[in-house]
Design an enzyme around this catalytic site. Structure first.
Site, PDB file in Angstrom:
ATOM      1  N   TYR A 160      -1.655   8.371 -19.077  1.00 28.80           N
ATOM      2  CA  TYR A 160      -1.100   8.000 -17.772  1.00 28.80           C
ATOM      3  C   TYR A 160      -0.692   6.529 -17.789  1.00 28.80           C
ATOM      4  O   TYR A 160      -1.125   5.752 -18.637  1.00 28.80           O
ATOM      5  CB  TYR A 160      -2.146   8.214 -16.668  1.00 28.80           C
ATOM      6  CG  TYR A 160      -2.264   9.643 -16.207  1.00 28.80           C
ATOM      7  CD1 TYR A 160      -1.255  10.248 -15.467  1.00 28.80           C
ATOM      8  CD2 TYR A 160      -3.402  10.393 -16.495  1.00 28.80           C
ATOM      9  CE1 TYR A 160      -1.371  11.557 -15.032  1.00 28.80           C
ATOM     10  CE2 TYR A 160      -3.524  11.707 -16.064  1.00 28.80           C
ATOM     11  CZ  TYR A 160      -2.507  12.273 -15.330  1.00 28.80           C
ATOM     12  OH  TYR A 160      -2.620  13.570 -14.897  1.00 28.80           O
ATOM     13  N   SER A 186       0.902  19.618 -14.112  1.00 29.88           N
ATOM     14  CA  SER A 186       2.016  19.644 -15.069  1.00 29.88           C
ATOM     15  C   SER A 186       2.949  20.815 -14.795  1.00 29.88           C
ATOM     16  O   SER A 186       4.170  20.649 -14.787  1.00 29.88           O
ATOM     17  CB  SER A 186       1.495  19.750 -16.504  1.00 29.88           C
ATOM     18  OG  SER A 186       0.873  18.556 -16.863  1.00 29.88           O
ATOM     19  N   ASP A 244      -3.354  23.136 -16.455  1.00 33.45           N
ATOM     20  CA  ASP A 244      -2.962  21.949 -15.697  1.00 33.45           C
ATOM     21  C   ASP A 244      -1.864  22.276 -14.674  1.00 33.45           C
ATOM     22  O   ASP A 244      -0.679  22.280 -14.989  1.00 33.45           O
ATOM     23  CB  ASP A 244      -2.487  20.891 -16.706  1.00 33.45           C
ATOM     24  CG  ASP A 244      -2.149  19.559 -16.057  1.00 33.45           C
ATOM     25  OD1 ASP A 244      -2.238  19.465 -14.811  1.00 33.45           O
ATOM     26  OD2 ASP A 244      -1.793  18.622 -16.785  1.00 33.45           O
TER      27      ASP A 244
END
Ligand code: NAD
Length: 377
Positions: A225, A130, A127
């Site tokens: 989220y 991130s 990711d």
């Protein structure tokens, strides 16, 4: 099969893979081509890539590889030189950059956009949003500290006592939590707001105060989220934030809702009541900003002396470790498809399917497919 690492355009100091990752790809039986100067801004020479088993080539040779790796989407001229049937991995925001998606389909280029890696536990090591948000959250605090006319920690000295800086963090996701840790390590007193109650304990464990505003909308379906909030909630939240903001020396804003404009949490009236010399670092600048007065990629100094910094590529200011993390994410993703010198675009794998935007002249990512279907309705 050839895999190439492109040099990024001027202004982007990161590189998609450092020599250690190039070396690992070479060990997996790929011929690794690196555009000359690709790692220079991140402090890695051509020689360091050669030592890892890669070959230094021109830009046109790098663009002619079977799989081209980069961070920024190449220019139209560069893309025109890529071969049909080749693959490109970069970050091109296909939900916004829809013309590029059509172009890649027409040209038969397989594309992977690393900003589309699903945010699941299995995909954590791939990711890039991130890893780069971690860099941004950390560096945002350092930028704030270097612009603040006072210390972060408390001091008791012969020249008098210094009170600690008060830092307010809006949004306690990846960047926000990293900003909290960094500000705490520097000795600041930290408060944080978020609409997701799940982060409350994490914020507290980092030594910050979690400020709650009742009535936030949350959804388990949003996959960790945030979801959009009602007008009433945002008004109530703005009032609470105002009370903290006027006492703060630094505000770092990181609030985002994927695919939407960033929520405005600091209206101009709040900025007008803040102390002269206080600093706002708006990490959401590229999606409109969490502050009314933020200008993307600019620094604004208001009449009452508040500095608002809207740098939307902070990771590029720390190119060494930002590239190290980026490259590790890329390698972990590629390992889902690369074996013994060959690439198999396995669309049965949900991470590959979510990240692969175009393949064999078709749109693959379900999110991009839906977005384009909505557009034509
Ligand atoms: P994230 O999704 O992990 O975190 C965002 C947080 O904001 C979530 O915890 C969410 O619950 C919270 N939030 C949403 N609406 C809110 C509201 N109304 N009030 C309070 N909190 C709210 O995202 P992230 O990976 O930490 O990234 C944060 C932001 O930083 C994004 O906008 C991202 O694009 C940006 N970013 C900027 C840079 C840069 O260089 N400027 C680099 C990386 C990321």
């Amino acid at each position: 099969m050839t895999i190439s690492i492109l040099k990024e355009p001027a202004g982007e100091r990161r590189v998609v893979c450092l020599p250690e990752i190039a070396g690992q790809l070479a060990k997996m039986n790929f011929e690794v081509l690196v555009e000359s100067g690709a790692g220079k801004e991140a402090a890695f020479s051509d020689e360091s890539y050669t030592a890892s088993g890669a070959k230094i080539v021109s830009r046109s040779a790098a663009l002619n590889a079977d799989l081209v790796l980069c961070i920024t989407i190449p220019s139209e001229t560069d893309l025109a030189t890529m071969r049909a049937g080749a693959a490109l991995l970069c970050v091109y925001q296909p939900l916004i950059n829809k013309d590029a998606v059509q172009h890649f389909c027409e040209k038969d280029i397989t594309t992977f956009s690393m900003d589309m890696v699903p945010r699941t536990t299995r995909a954590q090591s791939m990711d890039i949003l991130s890893s780069q948000a971690t860099v941004a959250g950390y560096k945002a605090v350092l930028i704030a500290a270097s612009n603040l006319p006072k210390f972060f920690p408390m001091f008791m000295t012969a020249a008098g006592s210094i009170t600690p800086a008060k830092v307010l963090i809006l949004g306690a996701g990846v960047a926000g939590l990293q900003a909290i840790s960094t500000a705490r390590r520097l000795g600041a007193v930290v408060e944080a707001f978020d609409t997701r109650s799940a982060v409350k304990e994490e914020v507290k464990s980092l030594g910050a105060k979690f400020v709650e505003v009742e009535g936030a909308a949350e959804s388990a379906a949003a996959g960790g989220y945030a979801v959009e909030q009602s007008k009433e909630f945002l008004e109530k939240q703005k009032q609470k934030i105002f009370e903290s903001a006027v006492k703060s020396d630094v505000i770092i804003t990181t609030a985002q809702i994927p695919g939407k404009k960033a929520p405005v949490l600091i209206p101009k009236e709040t900025v007008a009541s803040m102390k002269a010399g206080s600093v706002i670092i708006d990490l959401a600048a590229s999606t409109g900003g969490n502050c009314d007065l933020t200008k993307n990629n600019e620094t604004v100094v208001t009449e009452n002396g508040v500095i608002i910094i809207g740098n939307s590529n902070i990771p590029s200011t720390m190119p060494g470790d930002a590239s190290k993390m980026f490259g590790k994410n890329v390698l972990n993703f590629l390992k889902l498809m690369l074996k013994d010198g060959q690439m198999n675009v396995n669309l049965e794998d949900d991470i590959v399917k979510g990240t692969c935007i175009t393949h064999k002249k078709e749109i693959i990512s379900p999110r991009v497919k839906d977005a384009l279907a909505q557009q034509t309705k």
